[in-house]
Design an enzyme around this catalytic site. Structure first.
Site, PDB file in Angstrom:
ATOM      1  N   GLU A   1       0.827  -1.198   0.000  1.00 61.58           N
ATOM      2  CA  GLU A   1       0.000   0.000   0.000  1.00 61.58           C
ATOM      3  C   GLU A   1       0.871   1.261   0.000  1.00 61.58           C
ATOM      4  O   GLU A   1       1.602   1.493   0.977  1.00 61.58           O
ATOM      5  CB  GLU A   1      -0.869  -0.015   1.270  1.00 61.58           C
TER       6      GLU A   1
ATOM      7  N   GLU B   1       3.365   9.132   7.382  1.00 57.77           N
ATOM      8  CA  GLU B   1       3.451   7.834   8.053  1.00 57.77           C
ATOM      9  C   GLU B   1       4.689   7.037   7.659  1.00 57.77           C
ATOM     10  O   GLU B   1       5.137   6.177   8.415  1.00 57.77           O
ATOM     11  CB  GLU B   1       2.198   7.006   7.766  1.00 57.77           C
TER      12      GLU B   1
ATOM     13  N   HIS C   1      -4.797   8.102   1.265  1.00 59.99           N
ATOM     14  CA  HIS C   1      -3.391   8.392   0.944  1.00 59.99           C
ATOM     15  C   HIS C   1      -3.282   9.018  -0.439  1.00 59.99           C
ATOM     16  O   HIS C   1      -2.458   9.913  -0.666  1.00 59.99           O
ATOM     17  CB  HIS C   1      -2.552   7.116   1.017  1.00 59.99           C
TER      18      HIS C   1
ATOM     19  N   GLU D   1     -12.009   1.653   5.068  1.00 58.55           N
ATOM     20  CA  GLU D   1     -11.038   1.774   6.164  1.00 58.55           C
ATOM     21  C   GLU D   1     -11.046   3.241   6.577  1.00 58.55           C
ATOM     22  O   GLU D   1     -10.351   4.066   5.994  1.00 58.55           O
ATOM     23  CB  GLU D   1      -9.644   1.356   5.706  1.00 58.55           C
TER      24      GLU D   1
HETATM   25  C1  LER Z   1      -3.458   0.934   6.407  1.00 52.27           C
HETATM   26  O1  LER Z   1      -4.239   0.342   5.414  1.00 52.27           O
HETATM   27  C2  LER Z   1      -3.284   2.375   6.142  1.00 52.27           C
HETATM   28  O2  LER Z   1      -3.962   2.945   5.310  1.00 52.27           O
HETATM   29  C3  LER Z   1      -2.255   3.127   6.883  1.00 52.27           C
HETATM   30  O3  LER Z   1      -2.640   4.452   7.068  1.00 52.27           O
HETATM   31  C4  LER Z   1      -1.774   2.481   8.134  1.00 52.27           C
HETATM   32  O4  LER Z   1      -1.203   3.392   8.999  1.00 52.27           O
HETATM   33 MN    MN Z   2      -5.298   1.812   3.953  1.00 52.57          MN
END
Ligand code: LER
Ligand code: MN
Length: 272
Positions: free
Chosen positions: A156, A162, A192, A250
């Site tokens: 990912e 992060e 993201h 999520e």
């Molecule tokens: C996990 O899927 C994610 O999106 C991250 O932000 C984990 O910190």
């Molecule tokens: Mn994620």
């Protein structure tokens, strides 16, 4: 559109694991809201009663499209790019230990194993190129172990706040080239992408068949519909690639997990 939502099987600090806490209650709620699947965040398969988990998941007729592993980093600090070889080895072995879990939760195909923050960050004193070499080595080994079982690994791209290793889809695609395994691809996450991609739809199109899994949260990491992302356009781009996997929620449990999950499903179902 097949929809799932993230459920943590163990206590976790990670804020966007939408559901945490009692498994039975949460699985029943996820199923009753109309979700087709549940994405399981499992820090360490040895700490979970897998028979019981499987029984509950079958009872509620849910599919497990993917296994999240990031809590091995979040709670234990395991990573593929730690300067300590013992930590790197433990991270690799931990990811390999998810292979039997992915096989167990096979539906149409085995669950995808997610490589999120377990890839690590570039630690002080470590060179970025060295961290990339460790990352590639680890991904090759894990992909090779997973491959004979038809299991895919999805890294990912995660935003710059992060990690400093693989923030966007273009870097992810370069990594795919370097790893050189056909069962290794990407998990794209709209939260993201909103921070890192020059253009979300173009990046989806460029990643194409290498999109192995997909996370949705709005720009503020609340449920889709709560922020300013254009999900009509994002989902249109996703399905135009031929993506046939799950769209997995999520997002933060805001205002609470059930309300967020309900708003998300109402909003996303209206898009298809
Ligand atoms: C996990 O899927 C994610 O999106 C991250 O932000 C984990 O910190
Ligand atoms: Mn994620």
């Amino acid at each position: 559109m097949k929809l799932s939502i993230v459920l943590s099987t163990q206590p976790a600090k990670f804020q966007a694991a939408t559901f945490k806490g009692d498994l039975e209650t949460n699985l029943a709620r996820i199923a009753s809201l109309g979700y087709d699947g549940v994405e399981l965040a499992i820090r360490d398969p040895r700490l979970v009663d897998l028979d019981d988990l499987e029984r509950l998941i079958r009872k509620h007729n849910l599919v497990v499209p993917a296994l999240g592993t990031g809590q091995a980093w979040g709670e234990e600090g395991l990573s593929f790019t730690d300067p300590d070889p013992a930590v790197r080895r433990a991270a690799i072995e931990r990811i390999k230990s998810h292979v039997p879990v992915a096989i167990r939760f096979k539906a149409e195909r085995p669950a995808v194993i997610i490589i999120g923050l377990v890839r690590g960050i570039v630690k002080p004193g470590v060179d970025h190129a060295q961290a990339m070499d460790w990352l590639i080595e680890a991904l090759r080994e894990c992909s090779e172990t997973a491959r004979p079982h038809g299991i895919r690994l999805a890294l990912e791209p995660i935003n710059r706040y992060e990690t400093t290793l693989i923030n966007n889809a273009a870097q992810g695609l370069e990594l795919i080239e370097r790893v050189g395994a056909d069962n290794f691809g990407l998990l794209l996450d709209t939260f993201h992408m909103n921070i890192e991609e020059p253009n979300i739809e173009d990046s989806i199109q460029q990643t194409g068949e290498r999109i192995f899994h997909f996370h949705v949260a709005d720009s503020n990491r609340w449920y889709p519909g709560a922020g300013h992302l254009d999900f009509n356009s994002v989902l249109k781009a996703l399905f135009a690639t031929g993506y046939a996997g799950f769209v997995s929620g999520e997002f933060m449990p805001m205002p609470d997990a059930t309300t967020g999950a309900q708003k998300a499903i109402e909003y996303l179902r209206a898009k298809t």
